[in-house]
Design a protein around this motif. Sequence first.
Motif, short mmCIF file in Angstrom:
data_model
loop_
_atom_site.label_atom_id
_atom_site.label_comp_id
_atom_site.label_asym_id
_atom_site.label_seq_id
_atom_site.Cartn_x
_atom_site.Cartn_y
_atom_site.Cartn_z
N PRO A 1 19.48 -12.49 -31.24
CA PRO A 1 20.72 -11.84 -30.80
C PRO A 1 20.48 -10.58 -29.95
O PRO A 1 21.25 -10.30 -29.03
CB PRO A 1 21.45 -11.50 -32.10
CG PRO A 1 20.51 -11.76 -33.21
CD PRO A 1 19.40 -12.60 -32.70
N PHE A 2 19.41 -9.86 -30.24
CA PHE A 2 19.16 -8.64 -29.47
C PHE A 2 18.65 -8.96 -28.07
O PHE A 2 18.85 -8.18 -27.14
CB PHE A 2 18.21 -7.71 -30.23
CG PHE A 2 18.79 -7.25 -31.53
CD1 PHE A 2 19.96 -6.52 -31.57
CD2 PHE A 2 18.20 -7.61 -32.73
CE1 PHE A 2 20.53 -6.12 -32.77
CE2 PHE A 2 18.75 -7.21 -33.93
CZ PHE A 2 19.92 -6.47 -33.96
N HIS A 3 18.04 -10.12 -27.91
CA HIS A 3 17.64 -10.56 -26.57
C HIS A 3 18.88 -10.89 -25.75
O HIS A 3 18.95 -10.56 -24.55
CB HIS A 3 16.71 -11.78 -26.65
CG HIS A 3 15.41 -11.46 -27.31
ND1 HIS A 3 15.13 -11.84 -28.60
CD2 HIS A 3 14.32 -10.80 -26.86
CE1 HIS A 3 13.92 -11.43 -28.92
NE2 HIS A 3 13.40 -10.79 -27.89
N LEU B 1 10.66 -8.82 -24.37
CA LEU B 1 9.27 -9.14 -24.74
C LEU B 1 8.97 -8.88 -26.22
O LEU B 1 7.87 -9.15 -26.68
CB LEU B 1 8.30 -8.32 -23.88
CG LEU B 1 8.37 -8.57 -22.38
CD1 LEU B 1 7.45 -7.60 -21.65
CD2 LEU B 1 8.02 -10.00 -22.05
N ILE B 2 9.94 -8.34 -26.95
CA ILE B 2 9.72 -7.99 -28.36
C ILE B 2 10.28 -9.11 -29.24
O ILE B 2 11.47 -9.42 -29.19
CB ILE B 2 10.38 -6.64 -28.69
CG1 ILE B 2 9.72 -5.53 -27.88
CG2 ILE B 2 10.30 -6.36 -30.19
CD1 ILE B 2 10.41 -4.18 -27.97
N TYR B 3 9.40 -9.69 -30.08
CA TYR B 3 9.79 -10.81 -30.92
C TYR B 3 9.46 -10.62 -32.40
O TYR B 3 9.61 -11.54 -33.18
CB TYR B 3 9.11 -12.10 -30.42
CG TYR B 3 9.72 -12.60 -29.14
CD1 TYR B 3 10.78 -13.49 -29.16
CD2 TYR B 3 9.26 -12.14 -27.91
CE1 TYR B 3 11.36 -13.93 -27.98
CE2 TYR B 3 9.84 -12.57 -26.72
CZ TYR B 3 10.89 -13.46 -26.77
OH TYR B 3 11.46 -13.89 -25.62
N HIS B 4 9.03 -9.43 -32.79
CA HIS B 4 8.59 -9.27 -34.18
C HIS B 4 9.73 -9.34 -35.20
O HIS B 4 9.50 -9.67 -36.35
CB HIS B 4 7.80 -7.96 -34.36
CG HIS B 4 8.65 -6.73 -34.36
ND1 HIS B 4 9.00 -6.07 -33.21
CD2 HIS B 4 9.23 -6.07 -35.39
CE1 HIS B 4 9.77 -5.04 -33.53
NE2 HIS B 4 9.92 -5.02 -34.83
N PHE C 1 5.44 1.72 -34.40
CA PHE C 1 5.37 0.90 -33.20
C PHE C 1 4.55 -0.34 -33.51
O PHE C 1 3.49 -0.26 -34.09
CB PHE C 1 4.70 1.67 -32.05
CG PHE C 1 5.37 2.97 -31.76
CD1 PHE C 1 6.63 3.00 -31.20
CD2 PHE C 1 4.75 4.17 -32.07
CE1 PHE C 1 7.26 4.20 -30.95
CE2 PHE C 1 5.37 5.37 -31.82
CZ PHE C 1 6.64 5.39 -31.26
N HIS C 2 5.08 -1.47 -33.10
CA HIS C 2 4.37 -2.73 -33.34
C HIS C 2 3.45 -3.08 -32.19
O HIS C 2 2.62 -3.96 -32.32
CB HIS C 2 5.37 -3.85 -33.57
CG HIS C 2 6.18 -3.65 -34.81
ND1 HIS C 2 5.71 -4.01 -36.05
CD2 HIS C 2 7.40 -3.11 -35.01
CE1 HIS C 2 6.61 -3.70 -36.96
NE2 HIS C 2 7.65 -3.15 -36.35
#
Length: 160
Positions: free
Chosen positions: A64-66, A54-57, A2-3
């Motif tokens: 693309p996943f956004h 909210l995940i950008y890592h 988990f990041h």
Amino acid sequence: MFHSTTGLIHLLAALVALFSGSLVLLRPKGGLFHKRAGYAYLASMLLLNLTALLIYHLFGRFGPFHWLAVLSLLCLTGGMVPALLRSRITRWIYWHYYFMNWSVVGLYAAFWAETLTRTLPVGQFWPLVLLATMVTTITGSVLIRRHAARLLATGPATRP
């Protein structure tokens, strides 16, 4: 693994969505259980997509996943609005059926893509994501079409 706390919430929401979405698919439609499991699915998918945004890592920017999270939110909207406004929408069940089923297919595609990229050789990220998405989408399409006639048969749920 988990990041961030956001990543953990994302994972937990995904597990709830997989469980509740599977229950909705496998159990009889239209009853109280369907509605309760469906709302659990909806709530977990909203949280899942919110955290996805909210995940950008992975890319460090909107990627693309956004966009797939936005598409998922559109599927949820397309499936829920007709159900909530069924007294005003002719054949609302068709919209609900197709949009919600495609929402679940998208969830499973993401699950398989995530699973494959975490368990198979590194360096094959995009081919594995595309393979998982393609196989899941084709399988989902076949199953959605196969069960549509039976599940969308004229009955109380299809009347305005």
